[in-house]
Scaffold this motif. Structure first.
Motif, mmCIF file in Angstrom:
data_model
loop_
_atom_site.group_PDB
_atom_site.id
_atom_site.type_symbol
_atom_site.label_atom_id
_atom_site.label_comp_id
_atom_site.label_asym_id
_atom_site.label_seq_id
_atom_site.Cartn_x
_atom_site.Cartn_y
_atom_site.Cartn_z
ATOM 1 N N HIS A 60 -65.601 44.119 -13.835
ATOM 2 C CA HIS A 60 -64.798 43.195 -13.026
ATOM 3 C C HIS A 60 -64.251 42.070 -13.899
ATOM 4 N N GLN A 61 -64.070 42.349 -15.187
ATOM 5 C CA GLN A 61 -63.700 41.270 -16.112
ATOM 6 C C GLN A 61 -62.328 40.681 -15.832
ATOM 7 N N ASP A 62 -61.441 41.469 -15.250
ATOM 8 C CA ASP A 62 -60.093 40.941 -14.989
ATOM 9 C C ASP A 62 -60.092 39.894 -13.886
ATOM 10 N N ASN A 63 -61.143 39.914 -13.050
ATOM 11 C CA ASN A 63 -61.189 38.984 -11.917
ATOM 12 C C ASN A 63 -62.034 37.739 -12.184
ATOM 13 N N VAL A 64 -62.827 37.744 -13.290
ATOM 14 C CA VAL A 64 -63.779 36.658 -13.524
ATOM 15 C C VAL A 64 -63.085 35.444 -14.122
ATOM 16 N N LYS A 65 -63.309 34.291 -13.502
ATOM 17 C CA LYS A 65 -62.802 33.036 -14.041
ATOM 18 C C LYS A 65 -63.888 32.381 -14.886
ATOM 19 N N GLU A 66 -63.456 31.776 -15.984
ATOM 20 C CA GLU A 66 -64.425 31.266 -16.961
ATOM 21 C C GLU A 66 -65.249 30.101 -16.425
ATOM 22 N N ARG A 67 -64.603 29.012 -16.030
ATOM 23 C CA ARG A 67 -65.345 27.800 -15.705
ATOM 24 C C ARG A 67 -65.909 27.809 -14.284
ATOM 25 N N SER A 68 -65.133 28.181 -13.322
ATOM 26 C CA SER A 68 -65.561 28.050 -11.933
ATOM 27 C C SER A 68 -66.515 29.153 -11.498
ATOM 28 N N GLN A 69 -66.585 30.236 -12.253
ATOM 29 C CA GLN A 69 -67.426 31.358 -11.827
ATOM 30 C C GLN A 69 -68.501 31.689 -12.866
ATOM 31 N N LEU A 70 -68.091 32.283 -13.992
ATOM 32 C CA LEU A 70 -69.068 32.704 -14.997
ATOM 33 C C LEU A 70 -69.910 31.530 -15.498
ATOM 34 N N HIS A 71 -69.242 30.433 -15.766
ATOM 35 C CA HIS A 71 -69.929 29.234 -16.248
ATOM 36 C C HIS A 71 -70.988 28.760 -15.243
ATOM 37 N N ARG A 72 -70.599 28.686 -13.978
ATOM 38 C CA ARG A 72 -71.495 28.166 -12.947
ATOM 39 C C ARG A 72 -72.722 29.078 -12.750
ATOM 40 N N ILE A 73 -72.511 30.398 -12.821
ATOM 41 C CA ILE A 73 -73.626 31.336 -12.652
ATOM 42 C C ILE A 73 -74.625 31.190 -13.794
ATOM 43 N N LEU A 74 -74.128 31.098 -15.022
ATOM 44 C CA LEU A 74 -75.023 31.010 -16.180
ATOM 45 C C LEU A 74 -75.728 29.660 -16.250
ATOM 46 N N ALA A 75 -75.088 28.613 -15.731
ATOM 47 C CA ALA A 75 -75.745 27.301 -15.707
ATOM 48 C C ALA A 75 -77.007 27.338 -14.846
ATOM 49 N N LYS A 76 -77.065 28.270 -13.888
ATOM 50 C CA LYS A 76 -78.251 28.419 -13.040
ATOM 51 C C LYS A 76 -79.238 29.440 -13.601
ATOM 52 N N ASN A 77 -78.898 30.049 -14.728
ATOM 53 C CA ASN A 77 -79.761 31.078 -15.328
ATOM 54 C C ASN A 77 -79.855 30.880 -16.839
ATOM 55 N N THR A 78 -80.199 29.663 -17.251
ATOM 56 C CA THR A 78 -80.248 29.377 -18.687
ATOM 57 C C THR A 78 -81.363 30.152 -19.394
ATOM 58 N N TRP A 79 -82.315 30.759 -18.637
ATOM 59 C CA TRP A 79 -83.359 31.588 -19.252
ATOM 60 C C TRP A 79 -82.762 32.725 -20.065
ATOM 61 N N ILE A 80 -81.519 33.092 -19.764
ATOM 62 C CA ILE A 80 -80.885 34.193 -20.491
ATOM 63 C C ILE A 80 -80.727 33.858 -21.974
ATOM 64 N N PHE A 81 -80.713 32.562 -22.302
ATOM 65 C CA PHE A 81 -80.616 32.127 -23.698
ATOM 66 C C PHE A 81 -81.995 31.874 -24.317
ATOM 67 N N GLY A 82 -83.035 31.989 -23.520
ATOM 68 C CA GLY A 82 -84.399 31.736 -23.991
ATOM 69 C C GLY A 82 -85.133 30.858 -23.000
ATOM 70 N N ASP A 83 -86.347 31.289 -22.582
ATOM 71 C CA ASP A 83 -87.107 30.536 -21.578
ATOM 72 C C ASP A 83 -87.492 29.144 -22.050
ATOM 73 N N GLU A 84 -87.529 28.961 -23.372
ATOM 74 C CA GLU A 84 -87.996 27.679 -23.890
ATOM 75 C C GLU A 84 -86.949 26.572 -23.772
ATOM 76 N N PHE A 85 -85.686 26.956 -23.475
ATOM 77 C CA PHE A 85 -84.624 25.962 -23.400
ATOM 78 C C PHE A 85 -84.493 25.386 -21.990
ATOM 79 N N THR A 86 -84.095 24.114 -21.922
ATOM 80 C CA THR A 86 -83.732 23.500 -20.648
ATOM 81 C C THR A 86 -82.309 22.982 -20.761
ATOM 82 N N LEU A 87 -81.596 22.997 -19.631
ATOM 83 C CA LEU A 87 -80.193 22.587 -19.633
ATOM 84 C C LEU A 87 -80.096 21.075 -19.774
#
Length: 663
Positions: free
Chosen positions: A443-470
C-alpha cells in the motif's frame, strides 16, 4: 594450636569425600542436629562478614560437649557414633543422628572446620580442647591437649572457614526460611530450646499455620509391618512445597526430590513418617529408596493425600470467602439455586470469583460498592456471555497433563494476568510487524509520510530497540538540543536556535534516547530517525538532509560530550545509484555513509524498511515459535485498522472501495 595427636580415620578418603558432599544447607542442619543430640538448649548460628561477604560460619551450643577420652573414638570411627546404642539423649529427647557422619558434613560449607569443645569431667572440673579438620586431608583430624578452663558452661563451637563458593548464599532471612521445615516441629515438641540465626529466633509458633496428621496403610517389608502416616504442616509466610522422609517422631531425614505440583497457593512441608525410613537412613540406604516398589507406592499414596488435603483446604477457604461476601451483602445470588442450570452457573461463578479475589489484591482492598458492582458484572458475564468463558475453560481442559502442571507451577511465580499481558504484547508486536510489512510494500502509494507512517511509528518506538524512549517527535533541532541537555548534569544555556549548515531550520521526525545501565550511567545514546514514504527512493536530496542534521550537531559545541553517541538513520524502501555509491566505502560497515569521531561520536546510516522489518522478525522469532503464533496478512491488516484507524484512513482499502476506485 598445640597438637597432642593426629586422628587417622580408617576409611578410604574417597568414601569420606562422598559422605562430606551435599548442599551447604545439609551441613548446617547436621551440625545443628549434633547440638540438639547433645542436649543443647541454646544454639546460635552466626554468619561472619569479611571483605568479600560472609567468610566464616559459627555454630555454637550449650550442650554437654564431648569428653576428651571419647573424642578420638568419635572422630576416627565412622559409623561408630555413641548414638547408635540408644534412641534418646540423656535428657530424654529423641535422637536425630546415629551414623557418626554429621561432623563430616561441615565440609559441605567450607574447606576448614574447627571444633572448640568445653566439657565437664567426672571430677566436676571444666576442660577445653580443640579439633581441627581440613577437607584436603579429610581422613585426618588434629586433636589438641585438653586443659582446665575458667568457663563454667559446657558446649561446642564449630567454626567453618574458607567457605566454598556456593556457601556464600547464606543470609539470615534465607537461612531461617530453610531451617523452619527441618526444625520447627522439633522445637514445638521440646519447649525451652532456642535456635537463633544472627540473633533472630526461629519461632515455631509463628511459623506453623496448621498441622494435620493422616494415617496410611502400614509398610509391609520382608514379613514385617511398619506404621506409616503423613503429617502436613502449613506455613505462614513460607512458599516452599516439599515432602520429607521422617521417622515416627517426625524428625526429618531426607527430602523427597521430585516436585509436587497442583497444590494451589499453600506453603507446606509434608512429613512421611515411619521408623522404616529411620532404619534405611541408619543403614545408608534411604537414598536408594526408589529401588523398593513398596516405598514408591507409599510415596504416590502420600502425594495423593497431600493433594486431596489441599483441595479440601481450598474449598474451606472458598466457602469462607463466599460467606464473607454474603455477610457484606455483595454476593450477587440470593437464596438457594432453584434449578440445575442455576446451580452450575453459581459454581462456575464461585470458582472464577475466588480466583479473581486471590489474584488481584486491588479487588480485595476495593470499596464495598465497587466489589458489589464487579461481582454483579461477573455474574452477568457468566449468564449472558458464556462463550468466552467456554473458550477459556476448553483451552485449559484440553491442555496436556504436563502443560497443566507447568501452568500451575508458573502461576506460583506470577499471576495469570501478567502472563496474558506479556503474551498480548508479543502477539501485538508480531501483528504490527506483519501489518507494517503490508503497509510499506502493498500500500506504499497510499501512505503519507508525516500524518500516517510517522504517527504510527511514534507509538511503536520499540521497533528501533526496547531500550530507547521517545524524546522528540517531529520537532526542531533546537528541541533536540533541549532534550539532550536534560540528560546531562551540566547547566547549558540555549539562547540561540540550532540551524543546519545552510542556515535553514531543521525538523527531525523522531529522536530516541537511552541512558547506559550500571557501569556506564553517565553515557548517553541518541537515535535520530528520518522517515521517508516507502515510494520515495533515498537519493542525494534525502542524504543531504540527514547529513545536514548530523553536521549541525557536530558543529554546535553545545552538543559536544565525550559520553554521548549519536546515530542518524534515514529509512525508506529503496535507494538510487547515488546512495549506493555513498555506501561503497570499505572503511565503513554496511549501511554507514558517514562516521565522525573527532570531538563527537556521530554515525549516519541508510536503512531500508526490509532491513528494519527483518531485524524485528528475527528478534521476535523465538517468542513467536514458543507461542506457536502465526499471523496471516488479513489479521495483520485487521490489527492495523483496529489499532491505528485514525492514521491509516484511506491507506488500506476494502475490496468494495478498490472496485469503486477502479470504475
Amino acid at each position: 594450636m598445640e597438637v597432642a595427636k593426629k586422628l587417622k580415620i580408617q576409611v578410604k578418603p574417597g568414601h569420606l569425600k562422598k559422605v562430606a558432599s551435599g548442599a551447604p544447607k545439609t551441613g548446617l542442619c547436621e551440625l545443628i542436629w549434633n547440638a540438639l543430640d547433645a542436649d543443647a538448649s541454646n544454639i546460635d548460628v552466626h554468619f561472619i562478614d569479611g571483605v568479600f561477604g560472609i567468610d566464616r560460619v559459627l555454630i555454637s551450643d550449650d550442650g554437654t560437649g564431648i569428653p576428651y577420652e571419647d573424642a578420638e573414638q568419635l572422630f576416627i570411627g565412622l559409623g561408630d557414633s555413641w548414638k547408635i546404642t540408644g534412641k534418646q539423649t540423656p535428657s530424654g529427647r529423641f535422637l536425630h543422628g546415629q551414623e557418626g557422619q554429621g561432623r563430616f558434613k561441615a565440609f559441605t560449607i567450607g574447606r576448614v572446620a574447627d571444633w572448640k569443645v568445653v566439657y565437664k569431667d567426672t571430677d566436676d572440673k571444666f576442660y577445653e580442647y580443640t579439633i581441627e579438620g581440613i577437607n584436603d586431608s579429610i581422613d585426618e583430624f588434629a586433636l589438641s591437649p585438653h586443659t582446665k578452663t575458667d568457663q563454667r558452661k559446657t558446649g561446642v563451637t564449630v567454626e567453618i572457614s574458607d567457605l566454598h563458593k556456593h556457601s556464600h548464599v547464606f543470609s539470615q532471612d534465607k537461612a531461617l526460611e530453610e531451617l523452619v521445615p527441618v526444625f520447627a516441629l522439633y522445637l514445638k515438641n521440646y519447649e525451652g530450646i532456642t535456635l537463633r540465626v544472627n540473633g533472630e529466633k526461629l519461632d515455631s509458633s509463628q511459623a506453623i499455620k496448621n498441622t494435620t496428621n493422616i494415617d496410611l496403610p502400614p509398610l509391609a517389608i520382608d514379613d514385617n509391618e511398619y506404621a506409616l502416616s503423613i503429617e502436613i504442616v502449613e506455613w505462614n509466610n513460607i512458599n516452599e512445597r516439599e515432602i520429607w522422609f521422617a521417622d515416627s517422631k517426625c524428625i526429618p531425614l531426607e527430602p523427597y526430590t521430585k516436585q509436587v505440583r497442583g497444590i494451589g497457593n499453600f506453603g507446606f512441608s509434608a512429613y512421611l513418617k515411619s521408623d522404616y525410613f529411620r532404619k534405611l537412613n541408619n543403614d545408608g540406604l534411604l537414598a536408594l529408596r526408589e529401588l523398593e516398589a513398596s516405598i514408591n507406592e507409599c510415596c504416590e499414596l502420600a502425594i495423593g493425600k497431600v493433594k486431596g488435603h489441599f483441595i479440601a483446604r481450598s474449598l474451606e477457604e472458598a466457602k469462607s470467602q463466599i460467606d464473607e461476601w454474603k455477610e457484606e451483602d455483595i454476593y450477587p445470588f440470593k437464596g438457594e439455586p432453584v434449578s440445575p442450570i442455576e446451580d452450575a452457573e453459581r459454581k462456575v461463578f464461585d470458582i472464577v470469583a475466588i480466583n479473581i479475589n486471590k489474584s488481584l489484591p486491588d479487588f480485595k482492598e476495593s470499596h464495598k460498592k465497587s466489589k458489589q458492582f464487579q461481582l454483579r458484572m461477573l455474574k452477568q458475564a457468566i449468564e449472558k456471555s458464556p462463550e468466552d468463558l467456554h473458550k477459556i475453560m476448553t483451552e485449559v481442559l484440553n491442555l496436556s497433563k504436563e502443560t497443566r502442571e507447568d501452568l500451575a507451577e508458573l502461576l506460583h511465580d506470577t499471576s495469570l494476568s501478567s502472563i496474558i499481558n506479556a503474551s498480548k504484547v508479543v502477539s501485538d508486536r508480531i501483528k504490527f510487524i506483519a501489518g507494517l510489512e503490508q503497509l510499506v510494500y502493498n500500500h506504499q502509494d497510499n501512505v503519507k509520510e508525516r500524518s500516517q507512517l510517522h504517527r504510527i511509528l511514534a507509538k511503536n518506538t520499540w521497533i528501533f530497540g526496547d531500550e530507547f524512549t521517545l524524546s522528540v517527535d517531529d520537532q526542531s533541532l533546537t528541541e533536540v538540543l533541549r532534550k539532550h541537555v536534560e540528560h546531562l548534569d551540566e547547566d547549558i544555556s540555549i539562547d540561540e536556535p540550532v540551524k543546519r549548515i545552510d542556515g535553514k531550520r531543521g525538523i527531525v521526525d523522531l529522536m530516541l534516547s537511552k541512558q547506559m545501565p550500571r557501569n556506564h550511567p553517565n553515557e548517553l545514546e541518541h537515535l535520530v530517525v528520518e522517515l521517508k514514504a516507502p515510494r520515495v527512493k533515498i537519493g542525494k536530496k534525502e542524504i543531504d538532509q540527514i547529513e545536514s542534521y548530523a553536521y549541525a550537531v557536530a558543529e554546535d559545541e553545545r552538543f559536544r560530550s565525550i559520553n554521548t553517541r549519536w546515530d542518524f538513520w534515514i529509512i525508506s524502501s529503496d535507494h538510487d545509484k547515488y546512495a549506493k555509491r555513498k555506501l561503497q566505502n570499505d572503511a565503513h560497515e554496511d549501511g554507514v555513509i558517514i562516521r565522525i569521531t573527532e570531538d563527537i561520536n556521530i554515525t549516519v546510516w541508510i536503512k531500508t524498511w526490509s532491513e528494519l522489518i527483518s531485524e524485528n522478525k528475527h528478534r521476535l522469532k523465538f517468542l513467536r515459535d514458543k507461542l506457536n503464533y502465526n499471523v496471516d496478512k488479513e489479521n495483520a491488516v485487521k490489527h492495523l485498522k483496529a489499532t491505528y484507524s485514525e492514521y491509516i484512513e484511506g491507506v488500506i482499502l476494502d475490496e468494495d472501495q478498490q472496485i469503486e476506485e477502479t470504475q
